[in-house]
Design a protein around this motif. Structure first.
Motif, PDB file in Angstrom:
ATOM      1  N   ALA A   1      54.563  13.220 -49.966  1.00 40.51           N
ATOM      2  CA  ALA A   1      55.424  13.455 -51.130  1.00 40.51           C
ATOM      3  C   ALA A   1      55.183  14.866 -51.627  1.00 40.51           C
ATOM      4  O   ALA A   1      54.099  15.428 -51.442  1.00 40.51           O
ATOM      5  N   GLY A   2      56.200  15.446 -52.243  1.00 41.23           N
ATOM      6  CA  GLY A   2      56.024  16.796 -52.757  1.00 41.23           C
ATOM      7  C   GLY A   2      57.307  17.397 -53.281  1.00 41.23           C
ATOM      8  O   GLY A   2      58.245  16.692 -53.636  1.00 41.23           O
ATOM      9  N   ARG A   3      57.335  18.703 -53.269  1.00 41.80           N
ATOM     10  CA  ARG A   3      58.440  19.476 -53.827  1.00 41.80           C
ATOM     11  C   ARG A   3      58.824  20.566 -52.846  1.00 41.80           C
ATOM     12  O   ARG A   3      58.255  20.693 -51.765  1.00 41.80           O
ATOM     13  N   GLY A   4      59.801  21.351 -53.236  1.00 37.68           N
ATOM     14  CA  GLY A   4      60.204  22.499 -52.444  1.00 37.68           C
ATOM     15  C   GLY A   4      59.737  23.792 -53.087  1.00 37.68           C
ATOM     16  O   GLY A   4      59.281  23.825 -54.232  1.00 37.68           O
ATOM     17  N   HIS A   5      59.863  24.890 -52.344  1.00 34.06           N
ATOM     18  CA  HIS A   5      59.425  26.185 -52.850  1.00 34.06           C
ATOM     19  C   HIS A   5      59.972  27.280 -51.945  1.00 34.06           C
ATOM     20  O   HIS A   5      60.219  27.050 -50.754  1.00 34.06           O
ATOM     21  N   LYS A   6      60.154  28.455 -52.521  1.00 39.54           N
ATOM     22  CA  LYS A   6      60.505  29.643 -51.748  1.00 39.54           C
ATOM     23  C   LYS A   6      59.193  30.348 -51.398  1.00 39.54           C
ATOM     24  O   LYS A   6      58.526  30.906 -52.280  1.00 39.54           O
ATOM     25  N   TRP A   7      58.801  30.310 -50.110  1.00 43.82           N
ATOM     26  CA  TRP A   7      57.452  30.757 -49.778  1.00 43.82           C
ATOM     27  C   TRP A   7      57.364  31.553 -48.484  1.00 43.82           C
ATOM     28  O   TRP A   7      57.942  31.189 -47.466  1.00 43.82           O
ATOM     29  N   LEU A   8      56.628  32.641 -48.568  1.00 45.62           N
ATOM     30  CA  LEU A   8      56.130  33.384 -47.407  1.00 45.62           C
ATOM     31  C   LEU A   8      54.659  33.694 -47.690  1.00 45.62           C
ATOM     32  O   LEU A   8      54.266  33.868 -48.858  1.00 45.62           O
TER      33      LEU A   8
END
Length: 448
Positions: free
Chosen positions: A178-185
């Protein structure tokens, strides 16, 4: 009976749920925008360091001036209006207040506010998830000892994730992830308030026009907020966390069932039953279509062929084995949804997410080489970012919680990318936040 029906009944009986709000910034203002449209709720008082700013926000969201003109909390109770002031203690101590909504975003202050509210018999909806991340399990225990409810805030992603996990388990599904989203580098972890807008795709002028706080937005970008929120979810649900921080696998919503399964089955998880965050960017920085950046999700498993066939018969999107299915909400509405928590704790005495154990922690990690005399500036700043760690590992290393890494002086060199420890800093040991954290390390030392 539904929460809305119960609120309507309270309104009809002239017994509204009386709420006090501490902190009337952006998140608090979003909740305030919904209060006039919610039956059976009386926002009796607002405490803010700047009452004038709070009144300006009330005007911005459309409150008529007379609605917040009460000269005292007692007058607000009698008139059904709202008192605006700077005395949070008066708000927490007033006998007529049922629920305190802690909305300052300041983790050390939030602990003070929560403890004072518990001491005076108030339920607390804690929007300041940063405080929950470093001492939520003990806050939950202290609330229970006081006979009140302590809760995460619906609308924020952790409570929404907890709701999805509860749905899955109540329906009989094992939760795989379970979790969330994110904009990630990966290099975002070293972002500062000076670089944040370029990564976000905004100019400094656009950010200034919108009144956006670069430090706050940078806490999302550099991975601190995803780690904080994942910690809150792990501690509330018992889900495990990755051994060395979040992995941020990139993928669309359609990819989540495949990604969030164990590595032995082609996914990214160490094992079943973990938190993770899905990135909306490919490794080359290009965006992924139909992303979950602003949303939340839970992946469950069909444990029998019959359940697997049901997924297929009802066209549920699964991984290629047909066994793993992801339910998701693509958006969250932040403060506009807090009313769900207020109603739940006041009417059902039920939290919308609360720590049930200590499984995860967020450890302050150096963004650059730090030298003696450097002053840590906390979440989203120039010096540290937050790394998700299993609580056992954090305790073993003596990890410095991110929530306490603010206005703290470094006393020995720390290399970039290294997790800080208590021994690396000179910290004020006289604050309730420090004492409750240290108490938690003794009282709730993880056994797993």
């Amino acid at each position: 009976m539904s929460l809305h029906r119960q609120l309507q009944q309270r309104a009809a009986e002239g017994r509204p749920v009386r709420v006090g709000l501490i902190g009337a910034g952006k998140f608090g203002s979003m909740y305030l925008a919904q209060v006039p449209r919610t039956p059976g709720v009386h926002l009796a008082g607002i405490a803010d360091l700047s009452p004038d700013s709070a009144r300006a926000n009330l005007a911005r969201i459309g409150w008529p001036a007379e609605r917040s003109a009460a000269r005292s909390l007692d007058a607000a109770m009698a008139q059904g209006t709202t008192h605006v002031g700077d005395d949070w203690q008066a708000l927490a101590r007033h006998p007529a207040i049922d629920v305190i909504v802690e909305c300052t975003g300041h983790p050390i202050a939030a602990v003070d506010h929560c403890l004072e509210a518990f001491a005076h018999g108030k339920h607390v909806v804690n929007v300041t998830v940063e405080a929950d991340a470093f001492c939520g399990p003990l806050l939950a225990r202290k609330a229970a000892e006081a006979g009140v409810v302590y809760s995460m805030a619906f609308g924020d992603q952790p409570a929404l994730i907890c709701d999805l996990v509860d749905w899955a388990r109540t329906c009989g599904f094992p939760v795989v992830a379970a979790g969330r989203g994110h904009k990630w580098l990966p290099h975002f972890c070293e972002s500062t308030p000076e670089t944040v807008w370029g990564h976000y795709g905004l100019t400094p002028e656009q950010a200034a026009r919108g009144g956006l706080n670069p430090k706050m937005f940078n806490s999302f970008l550099d991975g601190s907020k995803p780690a904080i929120e994942s910690t809150a979810v792990a501690n509330a649900t018992g889900l495990a966390v990755p051994a060395d921080g979040l992995r941020y696998p990139p993928g669309s919503i359609a990819d989540i069932p495949r990604l969030t399964r164990p590595r032995a089955e082609g996914g990214v998880l160490d094992k079943k039953g973990m938190v993770e965050v899905i990135s909306s960017l490919r490794p080359d920085g290009t965006p992924i279509d139909y992303d979950i950046r602003m949303g939340v999700w839970v992946t469950v498993e069909a444990e029998t062929d019959y359940i697997k066939h049901c997924f297929e018969e009802y066209n549920a999107h699964t991984d290629d084995t047909g066994r793993y299915f992801t339910l998701y909400k693509r958006w969250h509405l932040i403060g506009l949804e807090v009313g769900m928590s207020v109603a739940s704790v006041a009417l059902r005495r039920e939290a919308t997410g609360v720590a049930t154990g200590w499984h995860a922690d967020v450890v302050a990690t150096a963004k650059r080489d730090l030298k003696p005399g450097d002053l840590l500036d906390g979440e989203g700043g120039y010096t540290v970012w937050g790394k998700l760690q299993p609580a056992t590992r954090s305790v073993q290393m003596g990890g410095l919680p991110l929530g306490l890494a603010h206005d703290v002086k470094v006393i020995r060199p720390v290399a970039r990318g290294t997790c800080l420890t208590w021994a690396d800093v000179a910290i004020d040991t006289n604050t309730p936040a420090y004492r409750i954290r240290r108490e938690m390390e003794t009282a709730l030392l993880p056994a797993d």
